[in-house]
Write a protein that holds these residues in place. Structure first.
Motif, PDB file in Angstrom:
ATOM      1  N   LEU A   1       0.839  -1.201   0.000  1.00  0.00           N
ATOM      2  CA  LEU A   1       0.000   0.000   0.000  1.00  0.00           C
ATOM      3  C   LEU A   1       0.876   1.253   0.000  1.00  0.00           C
ATOM      4  O   LEU A   1       1.940   1.286   0.607  1.00  0.00           O
ATOM      5  CB  LEU A   1      -0.926   0.000   1.215  1.00  0.00           C
ATOM      6  CG  LEU A   1      -1.767  -1.270   1.405  1.00  0.00           C
ATOM      7  CD1 LEU A   1      -2.734  -1.097   2.566  1.00  0.00           C
ATOM      8  CD2 LEU A   1      -2.522  -1.634   0.125  1.00  0.00           C
ATOM      9  N   THR A   2       0.389   2.275  -0.683  1.00  0.00           N
ATOM     10  CA  THR A   2       1.202   3.487  -0.845  1.00  0.00           C
ATOM     11  C   THR A   2       0.507   4.775  -0.418  1.00  0.00           C
ATOM     12  O   THR A   2       1.123   5.831  -0.449  1.00  0.00           O
ATOM     13  CB  THR A   2       1.635   3.642  -2.317  1.00  0.00           C
ATOM     14  OG1 THR A   2       0.471   3.680  -3.153  1.00  0.00           O
ATOM     15  CG2 THR A   2       2.533   2.483  -2.742  1.00  0.00           C
ATOM     16  N   ASP A   3      -0.770   4.722  -0.023  1.00  0.00           N
ATOM     17  CA  ASP A   3      -1.423   5.942   0.459  1.00  0.00           C
ATOM     18  C   ASP A   3      -2.460   5.604   1.528  1.00  0.00           C
ATOM     19  O   ASP A   3      -2.873   4.449   1.688  1.00  0.00           O
ATOM     20  CB  ASP A   3      -2.064   6.742  -0.680  1.00  0.00           C
ATOM     21  CG  ASP A   3      -3.136   5.975  -1.437  1.00  0.00           C
ATOM     22  OD1 ASP A   3      -4.074   5.475  -0.798  1.00  0.00           O
ATOM     23  OD2 ASP A   3      -3.040   5.881  -2.677  1.00  0.00           O
ATOM     24  N   ALA A   4      -2.871   6.626   2.277  1.00  0.00           N
ATOM     25  CA  ALA A   4      -3.770   6.433   3.422  1.00  0.00           C
ATOM     26  C   ALA A   4      -5.132   5.901   3.003  1.00  0.00           C
ATOM     27  O   ALA A   4      -5.754   5.123   3.736  1.00  0.00           O
ATOM     28  CB  ALA A   4      -3.927   7.752   4.180  1.00  0.00           C
ATOM     29  N   GLU A   5      -5.610   6.290   1.830  1.00  0.00           N
ATOM     30  CA  GLU A   5      -6.908   5.799   1.361  1.00  0.00           C
ATOM     31  C   GLU A   5      -6.881   4.281   1.195  1.00  0.00           C
ATOM     32  O   GLU A   5      -7.859   3.589   1.530  1.00  0.00           O
ATOM     33  CB  GLU A   5      -7.279   6.465   0.037  1.00  0.00           C
ATOM     34  CG  GLU A   5      -8.651   6.035  -0.490  1.00  0.00           C
ATOM     35  CD  GLU A   5      -9.022   6.700  -1.797  1.00  0.00           C
ATOM     36  OE1 GLU A   5     -10.068   6.360  -2.360  1.00  0.00           O
ATOM     37  OE2 GLU A   5      -8.252   7.579  -2.259  1.00  0.00           O
ATOM     38  N   GLN A   6      -5.776   3.743   0.694  1.00  0.00           N
ATOM     39  CA  GLN A   6      -5.655   2.293   0.554  1.00  0.00           C
ATOM     40  C   GLN A   6      -5.664   1.609   1.918  1.00  0.00           C
ATOM     41  O   GLN A   6      -6.294   0.559   2.095  1.00  0.00           O
ATOM     42  CB  GLN A   6      -4.368   1.949  -0.194  1.00  0.00           C
ATOM     43  CG  GLN A   6      -4.378   2.312  -1.666  1.00  0.00           C
ATOM     44  CD  GLN A   6      -3.055   1.998  -2.327  1.00  0.00           C
ATOM     45  OE1 GLN A   6      -1.986   2.247  -1.771  1.00  0.00           O
ATOM     46  NE2 GLN A   6      -3.118   1.423  -3.522  1.00  0.00           N
ATOM     47  N   VAL A   7      -4.969   2.196   2.890  1.00  0.00           N
ATOM     48  CA  VAL A   7      -4.957   1.630   4.239  1.00  0.00           C
ATOM     49  C   VAL A   7      -6.373   1.586   4.799  1.00  0.00           C
ATOM     50  O   VAL A   7      -6.794   0.588   5.400  1.00  0.00           O
ATOM     51  CB  VAL A   7      -4.029   2.446   5.165  1.00  0.00           C
ATOM     52  CG1 VAL A   7      -4.169   1.978   6.612  1.00  0.00           C
ATOM     53  CG2 VAL A   7      -2.580   2.321   4.709  1.00  0.00           C
ATOM     54  N   THR A   8      -7.145   2.645   4.580  1.00  0.00           N
ATOM     55  CA  THR A   8      -8.547   2.677   5.018  1.00  0.00           C
ATOM     56  C   THR A   8      -9.339   1.555   4.366  1.00  0.00           C
ATOM     57  O   THR A   8     -10.156   0.889   5.012  1.00  0.00           O
ATOM     58  CB  THR A   8      -9.189   4.032   4.688  1.00  0.00           C
ATOM     59  OG1 THR A   8      -8.465   5.085   5.337  1.00  0.00           O
ATOM     60  CG2 THR A   8     -10.643   4.073   5.149  1.00  0.00           C
TER      61      THR A   8
END
Length: 305
Positions: free
Chosen positions: A164-171
Motif C-alpha cells: 500500500l502506498t497511500d492512506a486511502e488504501q490503508v482505510t
C-alpha cells in the motif's frame, strides 16, 4: 452500486458453510473458533474450524458474519478454500488469495478479505493455545485509529503485505482513518516510514545487511551468498533454538534450505508433540525470521525410514 464479480454475488445470495460447528465430543476431533471485528464498527466475523487432531487437517469450516456483501462472500470463500488443508497450509492463505478466489473485490471492500485472514489466524492460534500477539504483535504498539481500534503494528503489516502506498488504501484494507479522519496524517507518516525503512539497508542481530523491496514486501540479505545463509541458519539453530528444545526433551535438525523455505526434522518430544505447529512457528520460524530473514518459512519433514 459496487461493481461485484459474479462469484461475489453468488456467495452473497447463496453463501456456503454459514452457521456454527458445535462441540460434539467426537473422538480425535477438536473445534476452534476465531473472532475479529466489531458489530459496532460495522463488520464482525466468527470462524469455526473442525480439526482432526492426529493430522491437523481442517475437516469442516463455517462462519457467522455481520457485514456487507463482500464480508459475507469473503467469509464463505474462505471456508471453501481451507477445508481439507492442514493448519500450517491454512496459515499461508492470505487476504489476496481470498480476493483472487472471488475474482476480485472493490478496493474499498478489501478490508473484508483482511478480516477473513485475521479470523483464520485467530482460530488456528486459539486452537494451538498461542496468544495471537505472539504472531503479529497487534495488541502492542501505539493505537493509531481510535474509531476502529487499529494499532500501528497492524497498519504496518497491511502496508507491507499488500504494497500500500497511500492512506486511502490503508482505510480500504483495515478501515483505519475511515471514521473521524483525524489519524490520516499519522497513517501517511507510517507509510513514509515503512517506505524509508524498506529503502534503507538495516543490520540484523547477526551483523547481516538486509533490505526490503517495497514493491513485493520481501526482505533480502545484502552480500550474503546461499552458502553463507545456510551457515547462518545452522548457527541460529545450534546456538538459540536447539538448547531450548533439548531442555524440553526435544531437538531439531536442519534438513534442507530451498530458497526461503527451511526444512527441518523435529526430533524427540518435538516430533510427537501435538503443539509441533507452535514449535515451528514460534520457537524456530520466528527466531530465524528475526535473525536471518523475515521471508523464511519453516516446514517440518518426515524422517526417512
Amino acid at each position: 452500486m459496487w461493481d461485484y464479480t459474479d462469484k461475489v454475488l453468488e456467495l452473497f445470495y447463496n453463501p456456503k458453510n454459514q452457521g456454527v460447528i458445535e462441540e460434539a465430543e467426537e473422538t480425535g476431533v477438536k473445534v476452534a473458533t476465531g473472532e475479529v471485528g466489531s458489530i459496532a464498527c460495522g463488520d464482525a466475523l466468527r470462524l469455526h474450524l473442525k480439526v482432526e487432531v492426529a493430522s491437523d487437517k481442517i475437516l469442516d469450516a463455517r462462519f457467522q458474519t455481520f457485514g456487507c456483501t463482500s464480508a459475507i462472500a469473503s467469509s464463505s470463500a474462505l471456508t471453501e478454500m481451507i477445508k481439507g488443508l492442514t493448519l500450517d497450509e491454512a496459515l499461508n492463505v492470505s487476504n489476496k488469495d481470498i480476493a483472487e478466489y472471488l475474482g476480485g473485490l472493490p478496493e474499498a471492500k478489501m478490508h473484508c478479505s483482511v478480516m477473513g485472514q485475521e479470523a483464520l489466524e485467530a482460530a488456528i492460534y486459539n486452537y494451538r493455545g498461542i496468544p495471537l500477539a505472539a504472531h503479529d504483535d497487534d495488541d502492542e504498539g501505539a493505537l493509531i485509529c481510535s474509531c476502529f481500534g487499529i494499532s500501528e503494528s497492524r497498519i504496518r503489516r497491511v502496508i507491507l503485505e499488500n504494497n500500500l502506498t497511500d492512506a486511502e488504501q490503508v482505510t480500504n484494507y483495515v478501515k483505519a482513518g475511515g471514521g473521524c479522519g483525524s489519524c490520516l496524517a499519522n497513517i501517511d507518516d507510517i507509510i513514509k516510514e515503512v517506505q524509508q525503512e524498506a529503502a534503507t539497508p538495516a543490520i540484523n542481530n547477526y551483523g547481516v545487511k538486509v533490505a526490503t523491496d517495497i514493491a513485493t514486501g520481501k526482505q533480502s540479505q545484502l552480500g550474503l551468498t546461499n552458502v553463507q545463509k545456510i551457515a547462518l541458519i545452522q548457527k541460529v539453530l545450534d546456538e538459540e533454538v536447539r538448547p531450548v528444545l533439548i531442555a524440553d526433551g526435544g531437538d531439531v535438525e536442519l534438513y534442507d534450505v530451498d530458497g526461503d523455505r527451511v526444512k527441518v526434522l523435529l526430533q524427540g518430544a518435538c516430533g510427537s508433540c501435538s503443539s509441533s505447529t507452535a514449535t515451528l512457528k514460534i520457537a524456530i520460524e520466528a527466531r530465524l525470521q528475526d535473525r536471518v530473514s523475515k521471508n523464511l518459512i519453516v516446514e517440518a519433514v518426515e524422517p526417512l525410514l
